[in-house]
Design an enzyme around this catalytic site. Sequence first.
Site, PDB file in Angstrom:
ATOM      1  N   THR A  93       0.828  -1.190  -0.124  1.00 55.82           N
ATOM      2  CA  THR A  93       0.120  -0.049   0.051  1.00 55.82           C
ATOM      3  C   THR A  93       0.721   1.289  -0.026  1.00 55.82           C
ATOM      4  O   THR A  93       2.013   1.279   0.452  1.00 55.82           O
ATOM      5  CB  THR A  93      -0.692   0.260   1.289  1.00 55.82           C
ATOM      6  OG1 THR A  93      -1.594   1.202   1.298  1.00 55.82           O
ATOM      7  CG2 THR A  93       0.004  -0.296   2.597  1.00 55.82           C
ATOM      8  N   ASP A  94       0.322   2.273  -0.529  1.00 58.45           N
ATOM      9  CA  ASP A  94       1.083   3.721  -0.412  1.00 58.45           C
ATOM     10  C   ASP A  94       0.789   4.244   0.816  1.00 58.45           C
ATOM     11  O   ASP A  94       1.681   5.100   1.331  1.00 58.45           O
ATOM     12  CB  ASP A  94       0.331   4.663  -1.361  1.00 58.45           C
ATOM     13  CG  ASP A  94      -1.074   5.059  -1.217  1.00 58.45           C
ATOM     14  OD1 ASP A  94      -1.721   4.485  -0.244  1.00 58.45           O
ATOM     15  OD2 ASP A  94      -1.747   5.844  -1.750  1.00 58.45           O
ATOM     16  N   GLU A  95       0.224   3.541   1.751  1.00 58.05           N
ATOM     17  CA  GLU A  95       0.055   4.099   3.352  1.00 58.05           C
ATOM     18  C   GLU A  95       1.401   4.109   3.972  1.00 58.05           C
ATOM     19  O   GLU A  95       1.715   4.650   5.071  1.00 58.05           O
ATOM     20  CB  GLU A  95      -0.973   3.361   4.084  1.00 58.05           C
ATOM     21  CG  GLU A  95      -2.271   3.842   3.330  1.00 58.05           C
ATOM     22  CD  GLU A  95      -3.674   3.428   4.165  1.00 58.05           C
ATOM     23  OE1 GLU A  95      -3.362   3.458   5.355  1.00 58.05           O
ATOM     24  OE2 GLU A  95      -4.603   3.039   3.689  1.00 58.05           O
ATOM     25  N   TYR A 128      -1.915  -0.618  10.850  1.00 57.32           N
ATOM     26  CA  TYR A 128      -1.776  -1.203   9.528  1.00 57.32           C
ATOM     27  C   TYR A 128      -0.789  -0.726   8.692  1.00 57.32           C
ATOM     28  O   TYR A 128      -0.090  -1.684   8.081  1.00 57.32           O
ATOM     29  CB  TYR A 128      -3.265  -0.671   8.656  1.00 57.32           C
ATOM     30  CG  TYR A 128      -3.167  -1.054   7.588  1.00 57.32           C
ATOM     31  CD1 TYR A 128      -2.986  -2.251   6.904  1.00 57.32           C
ATOM     32  CD2 TYR A 128      -3.425  -0.043   6.350  1.00 57.32           C
ATOM     33  CE1 TYR A 128      -2.825  -2.737   5.540  1.00 57.32           C
ATOM     34  CE2 TYR A 128      -3.104  -0.382   5.188  1.00 57.32           C
ATOM     35  CZ  TYR A 128      -3.264  -1.766   4.596  1.00 57.32           C
ATOM     36  OH  TYR A 128      -2.827  -1.779   3.234  1.00 57.32           O
ATOM     37  N   LYS A 145       2.357  -3.122   7.188  1.00 57.06           N
ATOM     38  CA  LYS A 145       2.468  -3.379   5.888  1.00 57.06           C
ATOM     39  C   LYS A 145       4.150  -2.859   5.679  1.00 57.06           C
ATOM     40  O   LYS A 145       4.824  -3.330   4.659  1.00 57.06           O
ATOM     41  CB  LYS A 145       1.764  -2.589   4.905  1.00 57.06           C
ATOM     42  CG  LYS A 145       0.436  -3.175   4.850  1.00 57.06           C
ATOM     43  CD  LYS A 145       0.386  -4.576   4.464  1.00 57.06           C
ATOM     44  CE  LYS A 145       0.599  -4.932   3.222  1.00 57.06           C
ATOM     45  NZ  LYS A 145       0.477  -6.341   2.437  1.00 57.06           N
TER      46      LYS A 145
END
Length: 357
Positions: free
Chosen positions: A132-134, A158, A162
């Site tokens: 994810t870009d998060e 989260y 990741k």
Amino acid sequence: MILVTGGCGFIGSAFVLGWLNTSREPVVNLDLLTYAGHPGNLAAVAANEGYTFIRGDIGDSALVEQILTRHRPRAIINFAAESHVDRSISAPLAFAQTNVLGTLKLLETVHAWWRKLSPADASEFRFVHVSTDEVYGSLDPHDAGFTEQHRFQPNSPYSASKAASDHFVRAWHHTFGLPTLTTNCSNNYGPRQFPEKLIPLMIHNALRGEPLPVYGDGRQVRDWLHVDDHCTALNAVLERGRPGESYNIGGRSERTNLAVVDSICNALDALRPRKGGGRYIELLSHVQDRPGHDRRYAIDDSKIASELGWQPTVKFEQGIRATVQWYLDHEDWVESVTSGSYRQWVELHYKSAVPVA
């Protein structure tokens, strides 16, 4: 053949359906079927001779070794993950268990099996890790989009989980030579998304005449990527990506959350007008913001565009209308996944949240 993990989830099922629709190469799907993994997502291919489903955990090393030995995949696409920020705030250990330890165990098992392959097979093998870009954190309003060189600054349990998994994948390439590739995508939307995420939640609540809960002022910005575009990007990475590299995948569709909700309501107004009149946007309700809410994400996808020739093709307004239509046409699917546990979760995270002006 290829092995997909987490293939009954939102993005994983879209990938499996697209793969079997365009390729004769078989797929084995390993999925634990947690709350967001729905076997009905792949009902259309359940009888396909090229599709095999195995229920299990990526952290079950004995099971994964059996699958690898029996099926000898040329590639693994790892979708298996806990993926919702709100749930990670309530239960961070579950995210560490799946996203960090699960990925680590999967890497160990795959690496031990990969070392026994012939030099030719080992060279051709690929391990694609979907992330994810998060992991990059939050951007200011006028900052340039995330590139693959942007440093990791995760702000939620989260995204931290990741980021850790991404680091392990990178380490297994640089330390052990495993031919890994990592993708970091922006917010996905489309059919079969579990209705805890923004878009399906808004559709679900609107159709029930319930408030549309938007965190804070609703001006958080996300880049929206249609799930089908994401899957074509993953195909490009699998077939043409360079082992050891990471690729950012974006939709080139930055929107505030308020703008997304407005688009959903406009589509619903046109496709299924409210009984008794009125507009769906009238159900909008601002609720207390969640802790540590990132303000803006944006993707610079120039690397995947220039190296692999990929770019998104689904325009947001086209994609959101088609997504709304899918949910209208599949209310039985929505009913099947919105169980008692789902309703309890919504009660905890939204209905009990403090309304704000």
